[in-house]
Design a protein around this motif. Structure first.
Motif, PDB file in Angstrom:
ATOM      1  N   GLU A 110       0.841  -1.216   0.000  1.00 15.60           N
ATOM      2  CA  GLU A 110       0.000   0.000   0.000  1.00 15.60           C
ATOM      3  C   GLU A 110       0.869   1.256   0.000  1.00 15.60           C
ATOM      4  O   GLU A 110       0.623   2.216  -0.719  1.00 15.60           O
ATOM      5  N   TYR A 111       1.925   1.194   0.796  1.00 22.04           N
ATOM      6  CA  TYR A 111       2.815   2.357   0.927  1.00 22.04           C
ATOM      7  C   TYR A 111       3.475   2.647  -0.435  1.00 22.04           C
ATOM      8  O   TYR A 111       3.498   3.781  -0.918  1.00 22.04           O
ATOM      9  N   LYS A 112       4.015   1.569  -1.064  1.00 22.19           N
ATOM     10  CA  LYS A 112       4.711   1.748  -2.343  1.00 22.19           C
ATOM     11  C   LYS A 112       3.747   2.256  -3.417  1.00 22.19           C
ATOM     12  O   LYS A 112       4.108   3.104  -4.237  1.00 22.19           O
ATOM     13  N   ALA A 113       2.517   1.769  -3.370  1.00 22.02           N
ATOM     14  CA  ALA A 113       1.519   2.208  -4.365  1.00 22.02           C
ATOM     15  C   ALA A 113       1.212   3.691  -4.177  1.00 22.02           C
ATOM     16  O   ALA A 113       1.018   4.445  -5.134  1.00 22.02           O
ATOM     17  N   ARG A 114       1.253   4.146  -2.911  1.00 20.46           N
ATOM     18  CA  ARG A 114       0.917   5.555  -2.645  1.00 20.46           C
ATOM     19  C   ARG A 114       2.080   6.495  -2.948  1.00 20.46           C
ATOM     20  O   ARG A 114       1.891   7.558  -3.524  1.00 20.46           O
ATOM     21  N   PHE A 115       3.315   6.076  -2.568  1.00 18.48           N
ATOM     22  CA  PHE A 115       4.437   7.022  -2.646  1.00 18.48           C
ATOM     23  C   PHE A 115       5.426   6.740  -3.781  1.00 18.48           C
ATOM     24  O   PHE A 115       6.253   7.571  -4.110  1.00 18.48           O
ATOM     25  N   LEU A 139       1.810   6.031   6.405  1.00 14.22           N
ATOM     26  CA  LEU A 139       1.030   5.739   5.188  1.00 14.22           C
ATOM     27  C   LEU A 139       0.058   6.884   4.887  1.00 14.22           C
ATOM     28  O   LEU A 139      -0.307   7.116   3.737  1.00 14.22           O
ATOM     29  N   HIS A 140      -0.328   7.646   5.941  1.00 11.64           N
ATOM     30  CA  HIS A 140      -1.316   8.724   5.756  1.00 11.64           C
ATOM     31  C   HIS A 140      -0.669  10.082   5.540  1.00 11.64           C
ATOM     32  O   HIS A 140      -1.359  11.094   5.422  1.00 11.64           O
ATOM     33  N   ASN A 141       0.670  10.112   5.505  1.00 16.24           N
ATOM     34  CA  ASN A 141       1.346  11.389   5.242  1.00 16.24           C
ATOM     35  C   ASN A 141       1.069  11.893   3.822  1.00 16.24           C
ATOM     36  O   ASN A 141       0.789  11.096   2.920  1.00 16.24           O
ATOM     37  N   GLN A 142       1.209  13.227   3.665  1.00 15.00           N
ATOM     38  CA  GLN A 142       1.200  13.789   2.302  1.00 15.00           C
ATOM     39  C   GLN A 142       2.527  13.422   1.637  1.00 15.00           C
ATOM     40  O   GLN A 142       3.551  13.291   2.327  1.00 15.00           O
ATOM     41  N   PRO A 143       2.561  13.230   0.321  1.00 12.48           N
ATOM     42  CA  PRO A 143       3.792  12.805  -0.379  1.00 12.48           C
ATOM     43  C   PRO A 143       5.031  13.629  -0.050  1.00 12.48           C
ATOM     44  O   PRO A 143       6.086  13.075   0.233  1.00 12.48           O
ATOM     45  N   THR A 144       4.902  14.948  -0.038  1.00 15.36           N
ATOM     46  CA  THR A 144       6.088  15.790   0.245  1.00 15.36           C
ATOM     47  C   THR A 144       6.596  15.560   1.659  1.00 15.36           C
ATOM     48  O   THR A 144       7.795  15.432   1.909  1.00 15.36           O
ATOM     49  N   GLN A 145       5.642  15.467   2.569  1.00 15.40           N
ATOM     50  CA  GLN A 145       5.977  15.240   3.989  1.00 15.40           C
ATOM     51  C   GLN A 145       6.645  13.873   4.153  1.00 15.40           C
ATOM     52  O   GLN A 145       7.633  13.714   4.863  1.00 15.40           O
ATOM     53  N   GLU A 146       6.134  12.881   3.435  1.00 21.39           N
ATOM     54  CA  GLU A 146       6.664  11.508   3.576  1.00 21.39           C
ATOM     55  C   GLU A 146       8.036  11.378   2.933  1.00 21.39           C
ATOM     56  O   GLU A 146       8.912  10.690   3.461  1.00 21.39           O
TER      57      GLU A 146
END
Ligand SMILES: NC(=O)NC1=NC(=O)NC1=O
Length: 174
Positions: A110-115, A139-146
């Motif tokens: 899920e994480y890889k699919a999101r980021f 997993l719920h972070n915004q992309p830039t934040q993550e």
């Protein structure tokens, strides 16, 4: 070994010893070799972090993509780098139960699919409960934040690996 020994290394020795301070990214050691002599660990580390900070987003994401999944295929197959093997085992990731491994694998997907890069955490500062909790949280972070959070973990891993090298007794030149 001490920083003077590191400063005295030729290019090949330097990359042999420091090439994996950032997982599977020997380019970084190859690049910072030009900045020797280093005053101390902090000085060497600053050149590593400055190099990473100057990369475009694609380069930063590339560094994260070079990291093996936690408790993933490479751990199962024994193909992790020695550093990663020690770190992941130290966090208890080599003896997960089947349900823990399934859950971690699902969250990693899920994480890889999101980021678009794998979940990275400094395993030596974690245990399996922390890894799961942090993965679920981040997993719920915004992309830039993550991206920022993941690179902060890369810095922690780098610092610990540099400490191992600079505080190790063995002298590769002998
Ligand atoms: N995806 C990861 O976080 N991998 C790792 N973290 C570590 O501290 N060692 C690894 O291999």
């Amino acid at each position: 070994m001490d920083i003077q020994l590191v400063n005295s290394m030729d290019f090949g020795e330097f990359v042999d010893v420091l090439g994996n301070i950032i997982e599977k990214c020997p380019l970084i050691a190859a690049a910072i070799w030009s900045h020797r002599p280093f005053m101390n660990l902090a000085d060497l580390e600053k050149h590593v972090f400055d190099f990473i900070d100057a990369l475009p987003q694609s380069g930063k994401e590339g560094i994260l993509r070079c990291h093996p999944d936690l408790a993933g295929r490479e751990l199962q197959q024994g193909t992790l780098t020695p550093e990663s093997q020690r770190e992941q085992r130290g966090a208890g990731l080599s003896n997960l139960g089947p349900e823990e491994r399934r859950r971690l694998g699902q969250l990693n997907c899920e994480y890889k699919a999101r980021f678009g890069f794998p979940f990275v955490i400094a395993a030596r500062l974690s245990d399996k409960a922390t890894v799961m909790r942090e993965l679920e949280r981040r997993l719920h972070n915004q992309p830039t934040q993550e991206l920022r959070a993941a690179l902060e973990e890369v810095r922690k891993i780098c610092h610990l690996r540099l400490e191992d090298i600079l505080r190790s007794r063995e002298d590769p030149a002998k």
